[in-house]
Design a protein around this motif. Structure first.
Motif, PDB file in Angstrom:
ATOM      1  N   CYS A  29      -7.498  -0.671   2.400  1.00  0.00           N
ATOM      2  CA  CYS A  29      -6.897   0.409   1.599  1.00  0.00           C
ATOM      3  C   CYS A  29      -7.932   1.517   1.380  1.00  0.00           C
ATOM      4  O   CYS A  29      -9.109   1.223   1.150  1.00  0.00           O
ATOM      5  CB  CYS A  29      -6.489  -0.099   0.222  1.00  0.00           C
ATOM      6  N   CYS A  46     -11.182   1.318  -1.061  1.00  0.00           N
ATOM      7  CA  CYS A  46     -11.633  -0.069  -1.304  1.00  0.00           C
ATOM      8  C   CYS A  46     -13.163  -0.119  -1.320  1.00  0.00           C
ATOM      9  O   CYS A  46     -13.817   0.427  -0.426  1.00  0.00           O
ATOM     10  CB  CYS A  46     -11.095  -0.977  -0.197  1.00  0.00           C
ATOM     11  N   PRO A  54      -2.887  -6.031   4.083  1.00  0.00           N
ATOM     12  CA  PRO A  54      -3.058  -5.518   2.737  1.00  0.00           C
ATOM     13  C   PRO A  54      -2.185  -4.274   2.542  1.00  0.00           C
ATOM     14  O   PRO A  54      -1.846  -3.606   3.518  1.00  0.00           O
ATOM     15  CB  PRO A  54      -4.541  -5.165   2.664  1.00  0.00           C
ATOM     16  N   PHE A 114      -5.399  -3.841  -6.604  1.00  0.00           N
ATOM     17  CA  PHE A 114      -5.019  -4.888  -7.564  1.00  0.00           C
ATOM     18  C   PHE A 114      -5.970  -5.033  -8.757  1.00  0.00           C
ATOM     19  O   PHE A 114      -5.720  -5.872  -9.621  1.00  0.00           O
ATOM     20  CB  PHE A 114      -4.912  -6.241  -6.840  1.00  0.00           C
TER      21      PHE A 114
END
Ligand SMILES: Cc1ncc(C[n+]2csc(CCOP(=O)(O)OP(=O)(O)O)c2C)c(N)n1
Ligand code: SF4
Length: 397
Positions: free
Chosen positions: A80, A83, A9, A267
């Motif tokens: 990340c 997250c 990721p 995202f």
């Protein structure tokens, strides 16, 4: 770890040293181990004061089994920073610590995705199976049949569950396989860079402004409609609610589905995303407030009629439901909960809380009268006798 999970990721944290852990010591039936301090501090230098004298370390708090919170931890996360899935990991650790369940009596399960990597980040001492994409539910059936006394905790993504894994999810619920099934729901396929998943809301927009043209699947409504005995929705940013829901689910003997809105900061955290932190905070609505009281902390308190509902667990713990948007009698009525979820969706709200908790549903093992533990059957029990095998094969010669 499967091949798929090697895809990286974006915005990774720098690698960190992994904590030292002792290997699991398992008893003859393959389960549990006596409580011990397994926090892994051996080998490290003791703390000293300015004059070099060793200062005693304050003893870490322990739970009723003698484990510290650290004993429920796993490896450092590689997700990340920010997250939502990392918050869920912390909430799982918190709920397990107050659960009176030994780490050695748990099996961690997952599929494929950023969310499915997270079982590596809790319970270093537990058993585990990182399966393939969308197959956590069927694998959980096999694990349960092989060793029914182990507690199953699964973490799946919304893509893993509601896209490729939907068939397995549905049949797991029909069979009432005992598992705490957590869906880390960010509306996207985080691991493969943010495509819409089947839980993405209609008109939810990608970072580049593309709007989702399809209606979403609500896994809670689906679970309720299929007769699931424990159904809840949480938000990864609400530690108290999540620990309460998880603590109750861990004590539930059957399929316990918890869908958790868990923002993907890379995202799906922009304007136009209906799974961002900002959107969630502005649109959260509580079906009821939930609070969990482990048996050690129970106090008898009188509440005004109709304001609080107490759900008792066999170990003496209590889940308290406090009135919020719903009449407290509604939460165990699947039709009322489905209606409330649909109304919330139509109003653009994210309804969280407990939608169903039916403690008397027969678990799978009882319904089918299966043996308790397939793994303990002898070779004679599972092998076809030689003479019958020969006569069977002779039909084809
Ligand atoms: C059979 C198969 N199809 C597609 C993929 C590619 N793939 C890997 S993870 C993933 C989706 C992950 O999304 P989700 O389950 O929502 O988890 P997240 O990464 O968002 O936490 C996909 C499509 C795969 N690994 N296997
Ligand atoms: S889900 Fe999103 S934020 Fe979380 S690790 Fe994957 S890409 Fe990063």
């Amino acid at each position: 770890m499967s091949e798929d999970n090697k895809s990286t990721p974006p915005k990774l944290r720098p690698p960190q040293a992994s904590p030292s852990t002792k290997p699991a010591s398992i008893n003859s039936s393959g389960v549990s181990k006596p409580p011990a301090s397994v926090s892994g501090t051996e080998g490290s230098k003791p703390p000293t004061n300015a004059s070099g004298a060793v200062t005693p370390k304050p003893a870490a708090a322990i739970n009723s089994l003698g484990y510290t919170r650290a004993d429920y931890k796993g490896l450092p996360s590689t997700l990340c920073t920010g997250c939502g899935h990392d918050s869920i990991t912390n909430q799982i650790i918190g709920a397990l610590y107050q659960s009176d369940i030994s780490p050695y009596d748990i099996v961690k399960l997952s599929g494929i995705g950023c969310s499915s990597k997270t079982p590596a980040y809790f319970l270093n001492q537990a058993h585990g199976f990182n399966s393939i994409h969308g197959r956590m539910a069927p694998v959980s059936l096999g694990v349960h049949l092989a060793k029914s006394q182990l507690k199953l905790i699964g973490v799946s993504g919304d893509g893993d569950t509601a896209s490729i894994g939907l068939g397995g999810f549905v049949h797991m619920i029909r069979r009432n396989i005992p598992i705490v099934y957590i869906i880390a729901n960010n509306g996207v396929y985080g691991l493969t860079k943010g495509q819409f998943s089947a839980t993405a809301d209609l008109n939810h927009k990608t970072k580049t402004g593309e709007a989702n043209a399809f209606s979403s699947i609500d896994t809670c409504r689906m679970a309720l409609d299929l007769g699931c005995g424990f159904v809840a929705r949480g938000f990864s940013g609400d530690m108290k609610q999540m620990v309460a829901l998880l603590s109750a689910a861990l004590r539930y003997n059957g399929t316990a589905v918890i869908d958790v809105i868990s923002p993907c900061v890379t995202f799906a955290n922009h304007d136009g995303s209906t799974k961002s932190y900002d959107y969630a905070k502005e649109h959260l609505s509580a079906y009821q407030e939930v609070e969990f009281l482990p048996h050690s902390e129970i106090q008898k308190v009188d509440y005004p009629e109709g304001e609080i509902k107490e759900i008792m667990w066999p170990d003496g713990s209590q889940l308290l439901l406090k009135k919020a948007t719903s009449d407290l009698s509604q939460f165990n009525d699947p039709d009322a909960s489905i209606k409330a979820l649909r109304e919330a969706e139509n109003a653009g709200q994210i309804l969280t809380g407990l939608f169903m908790c039916k403690q008397n549903l027969e678990p799978l093992q009882k319904r089918k009268n299966y043996v308790d533990d397939l793994s303990l059957l002898s070779d004679e029990d599972v092998r076809i006798p030689k003479d019958r095998f020969k006569s069977f094969i002779s039909q084809f010669s």
